[in-house]
Write a protein that holds these residues in place. Structure first.
Motif, PDB file in Angstrom:
ATOM      1  N   LEU A  37       0.843  -1.179   0.058  1.00 31.68           N
ATOM      2  CA  LEU A  37      -0.124   0.140  -0.077  1.00 31.68           C
ATOM      3  C   LEU A  37       0.766   1.353  -0.030  1.00 31.68           C
ATOM      4  O   LEU A  37       0.597   2.204  -0.799  1.00 31.68           O
ATOM      5  CB  LEU A  37      -0.921  -0.022   1.116  1.00 31.68           C
ATOM      6  N   MET A  38       2.008   1.009   0.773  1.00 33.94           N
ATOM      7  CA  MET A  38       2.785   2.335   0.938  1.00 33.94           C
ATOM      8  C   MET A  38       3.502   2.479  -0.521  1.00 33.94           C
ATOM      9  O   MET A  38       3.560   3.621  -1.226  1.00 33.94           O
ATOM     10  CB  MET A  38       3.897   2.066   1.881  1.00 33.94           C
ATOM     11  N   ARG A  39       3.915   1.414  -1.127  1.00 36.26           N
ATOM     12  CA  ARG A  39       4.574   1.711  -2.522  1.00 36.26           C
ATOM     13  C   ARG A  39       3.638   2.189  -3.546  1.00 36.26           C
ATOM     14  O   ARG A  39       3.966   3.144  -4.177  1.00 36.26           O
ATOM     15  CB  ARG A  39       5.336   0.251  -2.845  1.00 36.26           C
ATOM     16  N   LEU A  40       2.225   1.545  -3.437  1.00 36.86           N
ATOM     17  CA  LEU A  40       1.437   1.890  -4.405  1.00 36.86           C
ATOM     18  C   LEU A  40       1.248   3.797  -4.104  1.00 36.86           C
ATOM     19  O   LEU A  40       0.810   4.598  -5.176  1.00 36.86           O
ATOM     20  CB  LEU A  40       0.105   1.291  -4.281  1.00 36.86           C
ATOM     21  N   SER A  41       0.995   3.794  -2.776  1.00 36.71           N
ATOM     22  CA  SER A  41       0.716   5.496  -2.596  1.00 36.71           C
ATOM     23  C   SER A  41       1.903   6.329  -3.253  1.00 36.71           C
ATOM     24  O   SER A  41       1.978   7.216  -3.778  1.00 36.71           O
ATOM     25  CB  SER A  41       0.572   5.691  -1.120  1.00 36.71           C
ATOM     26  N   GLN A  42       3.170   5.811  -2.948  1.00 35.67           N
ATOM     27  CA  GLN A  42       4.311   6.501  -3.577  1.00 35.67           C
ATOM     28  C   GLN A  42       4.491   6.615  -5.158  1.00 35.67           C
ATOM     29  O   GLN A  42       4.884   7.487  -5.572  1.00 35.67           O
ATOM     30  CB  GLN A  42       5.771   6.015  -3.002  1.00 35.67           C
ATOM     31  N   ALA A  43       3.803   5.474  -5.750  1.00 32.86           N
ATOM     32  CA  ALA A  43       3.833   5.438  -7.017  1.00 32.86           C
ATOM     33  C   ALA A  43       2.668   6.196  -7.681  1.00 32.86           C
ATOM     34  O   ALA A  43       2.338   6.005  -8.789  1.00 32.86           O
ATOM     35  CB  ALA A  43       3.823   4.195  -7.665  1.00 32.86           C
ATOM     36  N   THR A  44       1.917   6.805  -6.737  1.00 37.66           N
ATOM     37  CA  THR A  44       0.531   7.696  -6.971  1.00 37.66           C
ATOM     38  C   THR A  44      -0.442   6.794  -7.703  1.00 37.66           C
ATOM     39  O   THR A  44      -1.172   7.169  -8.493  1.00 37.66           O
ATOM     40  CB  THR A  44       0.720   8.918  -7.909  1.00 37.66           C
ATOM     41  N   TRP A  45      -0.496   5.361  -7.259  1.00 35.41           N
ATOM     42  CA  TRP A  45      -1.434   4.515  -7.994  1.00 35.41           C
ATOM     43  C   TRP A  45      -2.597   4.675  -6.850  1.00 35.41           C
ATOM     44  O   TRP A  45      -3.821   4.324  -7.349  1.00 35.41           O
ATOM     45  CB  TRP A  45      -0.863   3.223  -8.042  1.00 35.41           C
ATOM     46  N   VAL A  46      -2.403   4.761  -5.668  1.00 38.18           N
ATOM     47  CA  VAL A  46      -3.234   4.626  -4.719  1.00 38.18           C
ATOM     48  C   VAL A  46      -3.104   6.122  -3.800  1.00 38.18           C
ATOM     49  O   VAL A  46      -2.050   6.445  -3.621  1.00 38.18           O
ATOM     50  CB  VAL A  46      -3.108   3.570  -3.507  1.00 38.18           C
ATOM     51  N   GLU A  47      -4.135   6.718  -3.386  1.00 33.60           N
ATOM     52  CA  GLU A  47      -4.100   7.928  -2.903  1.00 33.60           C
ATOM     53  C   GLU A  47      -4.198   7.921  -1.122  1.00 33.60           C
ATOM     54  O   GLU A  47      -5.437   7.517  -0.793  1.00 33.60           O
ATOM     55  CB  GLU A  47      -4.898   9.065  -3.439  1.00 33.60           C
ATOM     56  N   LEU A  48      -3.087   8.095  -0.652  1.00 33.07           N
ATOM     57  CA  LEU A  48      -3.254   8.118   0.791  1.00 33.07           C
ATOM     58  C   LEU A  48      -2.851   9.448   1.472  1.00 33.07           C
ATOM     59  O   LEU A  48      -2.001   9.980   1.077  1.00 33.07           O
ATOM     60  CB  LEU A  48      -2.273   7.086   1.499  1.00 33.07           C
ATOM     61  N   SER A  49      -3.557   9.919   2.397  1.00 31.81           N
ATOM     62  CA  SER A  49      -3.394  11.190   2.908  1.00 31.81           C
ATOM     63  C   SER A  49      -2.108  10.857   3.837  1.00 31.81           C
ATOM     64  O   SER A  49      -1.756  10.047   4.150  1.00 31.81           O
ATOM     65  CB  SER A  49      -4.505  11.460   3.954  1.00 31.81           C
ATOM     66  N   PRO A  50      -1.426  11.967   3.887  1.00 35.55           N
ATOM     67  CA  PRO A  50       0.147  11.702   4.476  1.00 35.55           C
ATOM     68  C   PRO A  50       0.161  11.047   6.146  1.00 35.55           C
ATOM     69  O   PRO A  50       0.741  10.330   6.243  1.00 35.55           O
ATOM     70  CB  PRO A  50       0.362  13.317   4.672  1.00 35.55           C
ATOM     71  N   ASN A  51      -1.114  11.445   6.754  1.00 39.55           N
ATOM     72  CA  ASN A  51      -0.955  10.875   8.132  1.00 39.55           C
ATOM     73  C   ASN A  51      -1.410   9.499   8.105  1.00 39.55           C
ATOM     74  O   ASN A  51      -0.899   8.541   8.831  1.00 39.55           O
ATOM     75  CB  ASN A  51      -1.974  11.800   9.216  1.00 39.55           C
ATOM     76  N   LEU A  52      -2.373   9.269   7.020  1.00 43.32           N
ATOM     77  CA  LEU A  52      -2.658   7.741   6.637  1.00 43.32           C
ATOM     78  C   LEU A  52      -1.369   6.902   6.417  1.00 43.32           C
ATOM     79  O   LEU A  52      -1.119   5.744   6.921  1.00 43.32           O
ATOM     80  CB  LEU A  52      -3.947   7.548   5.916  1.00 43.32           C
ATOM     81  N   PHE A  53      -0.710   7.555   5.485  1.00 38.45           N
ATOM     82  CA  PHE A  53       0.453   6.904   4.997  1.00 38.45           C
ATOM     83  C   PHE A  53       1.325   6.649   6.222  1.00 38.45           C
ATOM     84  O   PHE A  53       2.061   5.368   6.432  1.00 38.45           O
ATOM     85  CB  PHE A  53       1.287   7.942   4.032  1.00 38.45           C
ATOM     86  N   TYR A  54       1.827   7.556   7.086  1.00 42.22           N
ATOM     87  CA  TYR A  54       2.657   7.422   8.388  1.00 42.22           C
ATOM     88  C   TYR A  54       2.029   6.386   9.369  1.00 42.22           C
ATOM     89  O   TYR A  54       2.919   5.721  10.039  1.00 42.22           O
ATOM     90  CB  TYR A  54       3.046   8.720   8.806  1.00 42.22           C
ATOM     91  N   GLU A  55       0.856   6.494   9.505  1.00 41.69           N
ATOM     92  CA  GLU A  55       0.079   5.547  10.250  1.00 41.69           C
ATOM     93  C   GLU A  55       0.531   4.256   9.628  1.00 41.69           C
ATOM     94  O   GLU A  55       0.804   3.315  10.505  1.00 41.69           O
ATOM     95  CB  GLU A  55      -1.288   5.636  10.437  1.00 41.69           C
ATOM     96  N   VAL A  56       0.336   3.969   8.635  1.00 38.73           N
ATOM     97  CA  VAL A  56       0.490   2.631   7.967  1.00 38.73           C
ATOM     98  C   VAL A  56       2.258   2.275   8.002  1.00 38.73           C
ATOM     99  O   VAL A  56       2.256   1.026   8.289  1.00 38.73           O
ATOM    100  CB  VAL A  56       0.116   2.613   6.309  1.00 38.73           C
ATOM    101  N   MET A  57       2.677   3.209   7.871  1.00 30.88           N
ATOM    102  CA  MET A  57       4.124   3.041   8.162  1.00 30.88           C
ATOM    103  C   MET A  57       4.541   2.747   9.477  1.00 30.88           C
ATOM    104  O   MET A  57       5.442   1.665   9.667  1.00 30.88           O
ATOM    105  CB  MET A  57       5.111   4.467   7.841  1.00 30.88           C
ATOM    106  N   THR A  58       3.988   3.173  10.512  1.00 32.12           N
ATOM    107  CA  THR A  58       4.233   2.881  11.780  1.00 32.12           C
ATOM    108  C   THR A  58       4.108   1.594  12.341  1.00 32.12           C
ATOM    109  O   THR A  58       4.510   0.776  12.716  1.00 32.12           O
ATOM    110  CB  THR A  58       3.476   3.931  12.784  1.00 32.12           C
ATOM    111  N   ALA A  59       2.672   1.384  11.627  1.00 32.99           N
ATOM    112  CA  ALA A  59       1.885  -0.255  11.946  1.00 32.99           C
ATOM    113  C   ALA A  59       2.983  -1.234  11.216  1.00 32.99           C
ATOM    114  O   ALA A  59       3.178  -2.280  11.718  1.00 32.99           O
ATOM    115  CB  ALA A  59       0.681  -0.307  11.495  1.00 32.99           C
ATOM    116  N   HIS A  60       3.335  -0.957  10.072  1.00 32.80           N
ATOM    117  CA  HIS A  60       4.132  -1.873   9.243  1.00 32.80           C
ATOM    118  C   HIS A  60       5.674  -2.086   9.972  1.00 32.80           C
ATOM    119  O   HIS A  60       5.902  -3.343  10.086  1.00 32.80           O
ATOM    120  CB  HIS A  60       4.299  -1.311   7.851  1.00 32.80           C
ATOM    121  N   GLY A  61       6.164  -1.078  10.246  1.00 33.44           N
ATOM    122  CA  GLY A  61       7.461  -1.281  11.220  1.00 33.44           C
ATOM    123  C   GLY A  61       7.165  -2.024  12.396  1.00 33.44           C
ATOM    124  O   GLY A  61       7.681  -2.878  12.602  1.00 33.44           O
ATOM    125  N   ALA A  62       6.157  -1.382  13.265  1.00 35.08           N
ATOM    126  CA  ALA A  62       6.291  -2.118  14.636  1.00 35.08           C
ATOM    127  C   ALA A  62       5.535  -3.444  14.325  1.00 35.08           C
ATOM    128  O   ALA A  62       5.924  -4.462  15.097  1.00 35.08           O
ATOM    129  CB  ALA A  62       4.965  -1.362  15.355  1.00 35.08           C
TER     130      ALA A  62
END
Lengths: 407, 175
Positions: A37-62
């Protein structure tokens, strides 16, 4: 082969290990979806708001770090239980603390909007510029604390059971054979590995607990001053030790299973024992390589970070990888998913630490620290190394071990 | 550039590791051999392998640690350097005023007004030339000689919250 003297494993113990691995496999897939999902967002295929992106990043890492710890602890528990009388109740208690922690973490992230990264670097958890509140951050931090309590119980139980059988951790590390030429049989590889893991992980978890409590107190009482450099040291000591220890735990699957495929034993000689004792110290001493760009750190600490990064690779290349190649070479091994994944895992581990050792050079880190090079390294190391070990073990546990009479 | 060297060295070393595993994998199933001679040969080779790694490690450590980027933070800065104060804040850089010319040695006094940030300086071709952490309550001093004229970009190298990815600034270096 070393004697297996522990009482027979009750069904609840085996079920516990299977549940650990089943939950882990499921969470790995879910966390991979978040990664995609994060990669799709970076590729602008899927739109994530910045905070949702970073929430996903935090969940993915932890999520990935936590579940790697859970899965790897299940592997080492399964094999260690053959030699020492581990508590099945503690195995389940750890899982309960883990799942409770997961609920708090997910609530903190997706309800409380906490997106401070899995490393929760102080003072970010309490300084979000209004993006998330104290409650979200506290829920996340309490979740990590709960997971830490569970793992602390598990490794204390490792220590209790190992000391009951081997009388001291020094004996379980094979120090009489290493330093005093004792003619007694050395402990089996699994016991040596488990002793290293319990030492480093108890130290790491305690450091993690200290930093979590410091930040939690500061969240509610900001006048309680906390030093950002101290907390950074504690966070990376804890974080490095915990994630690094996952592969040393899962490695036990290679020690226990691969020799059965090749009909050759894994040698427990003085080189092996020296490697594990050195690794115990190096896994704890290497963490300053995460702080090489904190110029205010003492130069000697940063120099240790570079030098130990290199030295910590030596046991991997010259002992683990070398022994794997030696016992498999012209052995007539029958390749299947288990043997193939376990063999590949040692390749993935060895190749995957190359970019880390190079990035541990201060001059290189100066232009590559926190670039994409770093996730490149640990994804390769964890996917081709750790995950290959875990899936090799899962195939062994669910299918081939029983069907092929290996167990 | 150091990044190119690092990439090539990494790929070559990984290929060496891959080659060793591929060789053993390809020979593992055929012509089963007695183990003791294999073990003996492996142990002999390992002694060499170990000492090669040790000697290489000492050489690498000595060569790479002769020039560490920490001198300026310890107060060792050239007299003719230009000093630039930089403070990271959520989510912008406060950059001091200075006229920079290609070839200048610039002393970046880096700190943060809130959370951890990382000052990463990229040259006009967007290759990183150096970085240091920006930490509240601490001053990290980065000394860099900016050889090329043009627009250098400052990116944040430490995750710092909602707008971390857009925490970008520019520094112009004249001819």
């Amino acid at each position: 082969m070393a004697e297996q003297t522990a009482p027979p494993l009750p069904p609840s113990g085996r079920i516990g290990v299977v549940v650990y691995l089943a939950i882990s496999a499921l969470v790995f897939v879910l966390m991979m979806v978040l990664g995609v999902l994060m990669r799709l967002s970076q590729a602008t295929w899927v739109e994530l708001s910045p905070n949702l992106f970073y929430e996903v990043m935090t969940a993915h890492g932890a999520g990935m770090v936590g579940i790697s710890g859970l899965a790897a602890s299940g592997v080492i528990w399964y094999f260690l239980r053959r030699y020492v009388d581990l508590s099945v109740g503690i195995l389940w208690a750890n899982l309960a603390f883990f799942l409770f922690g997961v609920v708090l973490i997910l609530g903190g992230i997706f309800v409380g909007n906490y997106a401070g990264g899995w490393t929760f670097l102080f003072p970010l958890p309490g300084t979000s510029a209004g993006v998330w509140g104290t409650g979200g951050a506290a829920s996340y931090l309490f979740g990590l604390l709960s997971i830490g309590v569970g793992f602390l119980l598990l490794y204390l139980d490792f220590a209790r059971a190992i000391m009951a059988r081997y009388r001291s951790l020094a004996k379980a590390l094979g120090w009489p054979q290493l330093f005093r030429n004792s003619s007694d049989e050395a402990p089996p590889p699994t016991v040596v590995a488990a002793t290293m893991v319990l030492i480093v992980n108890i130290a790491g978890i305690l450091a993690g607990a200290v930093v979590l409590v410091l930040i939690l107190v500061n969240l509610y009482a900001p006048q309680f001053a906390v030093d950002p450099l101290l907390t950074k040291n504690l966070t990376y000591f804890f974080g490095h030790v915990f994630i690094n220890a996952t592969i040393y735990q899962a490695l036990v699957a290679v020690y226990e299973i691969l020799p059965k495929y090749v009909g050759r034993s894994w040698p427990v000689n003085r080189i092996f024992l020296a490697a594990w004792t050195a690794t115990t110290l190096m896994v704890m001493a290497v963490y300053p390589h995460h702080l090489l760009m904190d110029f205010v750190m003492p130069t000697w600490a940063l120099a240790i970070g570079q030098i130990v990064s290199y030295l910590a690779g030596l046991p991997v290349f010259a002992v683990t990888a070398w022994t794997t190649l030696t016992i498999v070479h012209r052995s007539g091994i029958k390749w299947d998913m288990t043997s193939g994944l376990l063999f590949v895992s040692i390749f993935g581990w060895s190749a995957g630490i190359v970019p880390a050792i190079i990035d541990g050079v201060i001059a290189v880190n100066h232009v590559m620290h926190n670039t994409m090079w770093v996730p490149g390294h640990f994804h390769m190391y964890l996917i081709l190394g750790l995950v290959a070990m875990l899936f090799g073990f899962m195939y062994y546990l669910t299918d081939q071990g029983s069907r092929k009479g290996l167990d | 550039m150091i990044q190119d060297t690092v990439f090539v060295v990494t790929v070559v070393l990984m290929l060496v590791v891959a080659g060793a595993f591929a060789y053993v994998a390809l020979n593992a199933g055929k012509a089963v051999a007695e183990y003791p001679p294999i073990q003996q040969r492996s142990q002999g080779m390992r002694v060499w392998f170990f000492w090669i790694l040790i000697v290489a490690g000492v050489l690498i450590a000595v060569v790479t640690m002769l020039d560490l980027p920490y001198a300026a933070t310890r107060g060792d800065t050239p007299d003719d350097a230009v000093t630039l104060e930089i403070e990271g804040r959520q989510w912008y850089w406060e950059v001091g005023e200075a006229q920079l010319t290609a070839g200048d040695t610039v002393i970046f006094n880096v700190t943060s007004g809130d959370v951890n940030h990382g000052l990463g300086l990229y040259d006009p071709a967007m290759r990183m030339v150096g970085q240091t952490q920006a930490m509240p309550g601490y001053l990290n001093v980065l000394s860099l000689t900016l050889e090329q004229p043009g627009t250098y970009t400052v990116l944040c190298m430490e995750y710092c919250g909602l707008v971390h990815h857009a925490m970008v600034s520019e520094i112009t270096v004249g001819e």
